[in-house]
Design an enzyme around this catalytic site. Structure first.
Site, PDB file in Angstrom:
ATOM      1  N   TYR A  22       0.844  -1.298   0.012  1.00 49.72           N
ATOM      2  CA  TYR A  22       0.214   0.135   0.178  1.00 49.72           C
ATOM      3  C   TYR A  22       0.679   1.261  -0.065  1.00 49.72           C
ATOM      4  O   TYR A  22       0.298   2.347   0.074  1.00 49.72           O
ATOM      5  CB  TYR A  22      -0.883  -0.008   1.423  1.00 49.72           C
ATOM      6  CG  TYR A  22      -2.099  -1.057   1.176  1.00 49.72           C
ATOM      7  CD1 TYR A  22      -2.818  -1.426  -0.061  1.00 49.72           C
ATOM      8  CD2 TYR A  22      -1.871  -2.061   2.006  1.00 49.72           C
ATOM      9  CE1 TYR A  22      -3.785  -2.335  -0.077  1.00 49.72           C
ATOM     10  CE2 TYR A  22      -3.032  -3.220   2.174  1.00 49.72           C
ATOM     11  CZ  TYR A  22      -3.657  -3.139   0.811  1.00 49.72           C
ATOM     12  OH  TYR A  22      -4.659  -4.414   0.857  1.00 49.72           O
ATOM     13  N   HIS A  99      -8.663   1.745  -5.644  1.00 50.02           N
ATOM     14  CA  HIS A  99      -7.929   0.846  -4.779  1.00 50.02           C
ATOM     15  C   HIS A  99      -6.402   1.265  -4.888  1.00 50.02           C
ATOM     16  O   HIS A  99      -6.244   1.374  -5.968  1.00 50.02           O
ATOM     17  CB  HIS A  99      -8.175  -0.560  -5.237  1.00 50.02           C
ATOM     18  CG  HIS A  99      -9.292  -0.988  -5.219  1.00 50.02           C
ATOM     19  ND1 HIS A  99      -9.880  -1.437  -3.871  1.00 50.02           N
ATOM     20  CD2 HIS A  99     -10.381  -1.172  -5.980  1.00 50.02           C
ATOM     21  CE1 HIS A  99     -11.281  -1.839  -4.014  1.00 50.02           C
ATOM     22  NE2 HIS A  99     -11.655  -1.870  -5.387  1.00 50.02           N
TER      23      HIS A  99
HETATM   24  C1  DQA Z   1      -7.737  -2.063  -1.048  1.00 47.44           C
HETATM   25  C2  DQA Z   1      -7.706  -3.403  -1.685  1.00 47.44           C
HETATM   26  C3  DQA Z   1      -8.553  -4.646  -0.771  1.00 47.44           C
HETATM   27  O1  DQA Z   1      -8.499  -5.730  -1.185  1.00 47.44           O
HETATM   28  C4  DQA Z   1      -8.209  -4.568   0.445  1.00 47.44           C
HETATM   29  O2  DQA Z   1      -8.779  -5.188   1.514  1.00 47.44           O
HETATM   30  C5  DQA Z   1      -7.889  -2.983   1.174  1.00 47.44           C
HETATM   31  C6  DQA Z   1      -7.417  -2.097   0.363  1.00 47.44           C
HETATM   32  C7  DQA Z   1      -6.778  -1.203  -1.851  1.00 47.44           C
HETATM   33  O3  DQA Z   1      -6.883  -0.089  -1.722  1.00 47.44           O
HETATM   34  O4  DQA Z   1      -5.853  -1.731  -2.475  1.00 47.44           O
HETATM   35  O5  DQA Z   1      -8.129  -2.911   2.461  1.00 47.44           O
HETATM   36  O6  DQA Z   1      -9.092  -1.411  -1.226  1.00 47.44           O
END
Ligand code: DQA
Length: 147
Positions: A22, A99
């Site tokens: 992330y 995402h």
């Molecule tokens: C997310 C992707 C999701 O699968 C995950 O559960 C998240 C973050 C992303 O921003 O990449 O919490 O939404």
């Protein structure tokens, strides 16, 4: 034009949480980048992060009063939440799903979104830029439909 930026569960831990997936930016920095873009686009934002499904749903309902649309990163609820999907459908607010990570190159359970079929569109895999790309696209989409 007022837009809601809605962050789902665990996104309060951005910067600390799995930085290899992330990135190192905090949620405050993501929000700041959205604010900078909003100023350029001449729109206003409100931001909300919630770890609970009910809190996210309540915020979507509240947005019906004053928001033209929503940029939402539903976090893990992306893949599970009929209730959040129903809230967005019920509110009738156009939204873009974003995402940070490219969910399609991760575990198979992340490949399905409950929300995506209702979204104007989806942006995934660009880190914080997923939010700013999504915001720009949503504002363009709303402006095209307002005349
Ligand atoms: C997310 C992707 C999701 O699968 C995950 O559960 C998240 C973050 C992303 O921003 O990449 O919490 O939404």
């Amino acid at each position: 034009m007022h837009i809601l930026i809605l962050h789902g569960p665990n996104l309060n831990l951005l910067g600390v949480r799995e930085p290899d997936v992330y990135g190192h930016l905090t949620l405050a920095e993501v929000d700041r980048r959205c604010d900078d873009l909003a100023a350029q686009l001449n729109v206003t934002l409100c931001h909300h992060q919630d770890n609970s499904e009910g809190g996210l749903i309540d915020r979507v309902h509240a947005a019906m009063a004053d928001c033209a649309g929503v940029v939402v990163n539903p976090g893990g609820y992306t893949h599970t939440s009929v209730a959040l999907r129903d809230a967005l459908a019920g509110a009738g607010l156009p939204f873009v799903e974003v995402h940070l990570s490219n969910v399609y190159k991760r575990e198979p359970f992340r490949h399905h979104s409950m929300l995506a079929p209702l979204a104007v569109g989806q942006v995934a895999g660009f880190g914080a830029a997923s939010y700013t790309l999504g915001l720009r696209a949503l504002v363009d989409w709303l402006r095209e439909r307002s005349h």
